[in-house]
Design an enzyme around this catalytic site. Structure first.
Site, short mmCIF file in Angstrom:
data_model
loop_
_atom_site.label_atom_id
_atom_site.label_comp_id
_atom_site.label_asym_id
_atom_site.label_seq_id
_atom_site.Cartn_x
_atom_site.Cartn_y
_atom_site.Cartn_z
N LYS A 155 9.01 10.37 -3.58
CA LYS A 155 8.61 11.77 -3.49
C LYS A 155 9.48 12.56 -2.53
O LYS A 155 9.71 13.76 -2.72
CB LYS A 155 7.14 11.86 -3.09
CG LYS A 155 6.17 11.42 -4.19
CD LYS A 155 6.36 12.22 -5.46
CE LYS A 155 5.23 12.02 -6.46
NZ LYS A 155 5.47 12.77 -7.72
N TYR A 210 6.38 4.97 -2.97
CA TYR A 210 5.96 6.29 -3.43
C TYR A 210 6.47 7.39 -2.50
O TYR A 210 6.98 8.43 -2.95
CB TYR A 210 4.44 6.32 -3.52
CG TYR A 210 3.82 7.61 -3.98
CD1 TYR A 210 3.89 8.01 -5.31
CD2 TYR A 210 3.13 8.42 -3.08
CE1 TYR A 210 3.29 9.19 -5.73
CE2 TYR A 210 2.53 9.59 -3.48
CZ TYR A 210 2.61 9.98 -4.81
OH TYR A 210 2.03 11.15 -5.22
N ASP A 237 9.15 8.04 -23.26
CA ASP A 237 9.30 7.64 -21.86
C ASP A 237 10.38 8.51 -21.23
O ASP A 237 11.58 8.32 -21.50
CB ASP A 237 9.67 6.16 -21.79
CG ASP A 237 9.80 5.65 -20.36
OD1 ASP A 237 9.70 6.46 -19.41
OD2 ASP A 237 10.01 4.43 -20.20
N LEU A 286 -3.47 16.21 -13.07
CA LEU A 286 -2.74 17.43 -12.78
C LEU A 286 -1.95 17.93 -13.98
O LEU A 286 -1.92 19.13 -14.27
CB LEU A 286 -1.78 17.19 -11.60
CG LEU A 286 -2.41 17.18 -10.21
CD1 LEU A 286 -1.46 16.55 -9.21
CD2 LEU A 286 -2.78 18.59 -9.77
N ASN A 321 6.00 16.09 -13.82
CA ASN A 321 4.74 15.69 -13.19
C ASN A 321 4.42 14.20 -13.32
O ASN A 321 3.64 13.67 -12.55
CB ASN A 321 3.60 16.51 -13.81
CG ASN A 321 2.24 16.02 -13.41
OD1 ASN A 321 1.77 16.25 -12.29
ND2 ASN A 321 1.56 15.32 -14.33
N ASP A 329 3.12 12.62 -22.60
CA ASP A 329 2.43 11.55 -21.89
C ASP A 329 2.72 10.24 -22.60
O ASP A 329 2.58 10.13 -23.81
CB ASP A 329 0.92 11.78 -21.83
CG ASP A 329 0.28 11.00 -20.69
OD1 ASP A 329 -0.04 11.61 -19.65
OD2 ASP A 329 0.13 9.77 -20.84
N THR A 347 -7.20 12.84 -8.97
CA THR A 347 -6.66 12.33 -10.23
C THR A 347 -6.88 10.82 -10.24
O THR A 347 -7.39 10.25 -9.27
CB THR A 347 -5.16 12.62 -10.37
OG1 THR A 347 -4.43 11.83 -9.40
CG2 THR A 347 -4.85 14.10 -10.12
#
Length: 301
Positions: free
Chosen positions: A175, A171, A73, A19, A100, A38, A205
């Protein structure tokens, strides 16, 4: 392309693949200069010898766009601060932050270790908070100097954070926390010209290969419903000046569908005007539940 991001400088975290890569390429195609962040690690958090951020920068530049890579990071103070500095040093401004970056450590709750809980909270929740904090500090300074920006933050939640997902307690909690962070940030940062929204994407992904295993084959219709590129147009619009007036909202984006999520709202209510007894509180709660809408099912249940 409409060029709705012409002149804007956009930072995208976790933009080396999936994404994030799709978002970075889409912003660049709409005229933005992009900082591609990244860390370059695998799904389990271990170092990846390849440099996905540099590859995305090369893609953007080869297509005639402008981009720079950042390998820090963002779940650390220095990494997040250097991310914002990179945008300012490279392009002299910052207009949009897209949070993201993320990874998975899936386990059923009884098997979930404390380290696995902490790792996911750190990457997702802290990895949203710190870049947001440093970007907001820059925009506050700009506002105090009389240069109120048209700034945007787009956070990344998930259906797991909205409804829950079996095997993803860490997770899902992270989120869900991102949604709450989005609401608070939207309220606090509006005075500095900042709009903050969140998307809950569903796409193919590295993180969702197993979830969407049955839809991984090449589409026969010509429309790849699970392509991450399907999510990016909404993210680009939210990150542009064209989204003026839209803040504190959460959207689901999947295939060709965009949904405005309505979140927690007060439903049926009863007020005794005094303290309830346990039995009558239970009777009242059951009555109110009968008048309310059923929640959506937890993913995987």
């Amino acid at each position: 392309m409409t060029g709705i991001c012409d002149g804007r400088v956009v930072v995208v975290t976790g933009a080396g693949r999936g994404l994030g890569r799709a978002h970075a390429l889409a912003f660049a195609a709409e005229g933005a200069r992009v900082v591609v962040n990244d860390l370059g690690v695998g799904l389990d958090g271990t170092a990846d010898p390849d440099s996905p951020a540099a590859r995305v920068v090369e893609e953007i530049c080869s297509a005639g766009g402008e981009a720079v890579a950042h390998g820090g990071d963002v779940a650390t103070t220095e990494g997040a601060a250097s991310l914002i500095r990179t945008a300012l040093e490279a392009y002299g401004r910052l207009d949009t932050l897209v949070n993201n970056a993320g990874f998975l450590r899936d386990r059923m709750l009884v098997n979930l270790s404390e380290d696995e809980w902490d790792a996911v909270m750190r990457v997702h929740l802290k990895g949203h908070f710190l870049p947001l904090k440093h970007a907001a500090a820059h925009w506050r300074t700009e506002t105090k100097a009389g240069r109120t920006p048209t700034a945007r933050i787009v956070n990344t939640s998930s259906g797991a954070g909205l409804l829950g997902a079996v095997g993803q307690g860490n997770y899902s909690a992270a989120k869900a926390g991102i949604v709450a962070l989005t609401l608070v940030a939207a309220a606090e940062l509006s005075r500095y010209g900042v709009q903050v929204n969140a998307v809950a994407p569903a796409a193919r992904t590295r993180m969702t290969e197993q979830t969407f295993a049955t839809t991984m084959a090449a589409p026969k219709s010509g429309f790849d419903a699970m392509a991450p590129e399907n999510v990016s147009p909404l993210v680009v619009w939210l990150g542009s000046a064209a989204s003026t007036g839209v803040t504190g909202r959460v959207f689901e984006a999947e295939a060709g569908r965009i949904t405005v999520m309505q979140g927690w709202r007060r439903g049926p209510s009863a007020d005794k005007g005094a303290r309830w007894g346990a039995g009558e509180a239970g009777e009242t709660a059951l009555k109110l539940l009968g008048e309310s809408e059923e929640p959506g099912p937890v993913y995987g249940s």
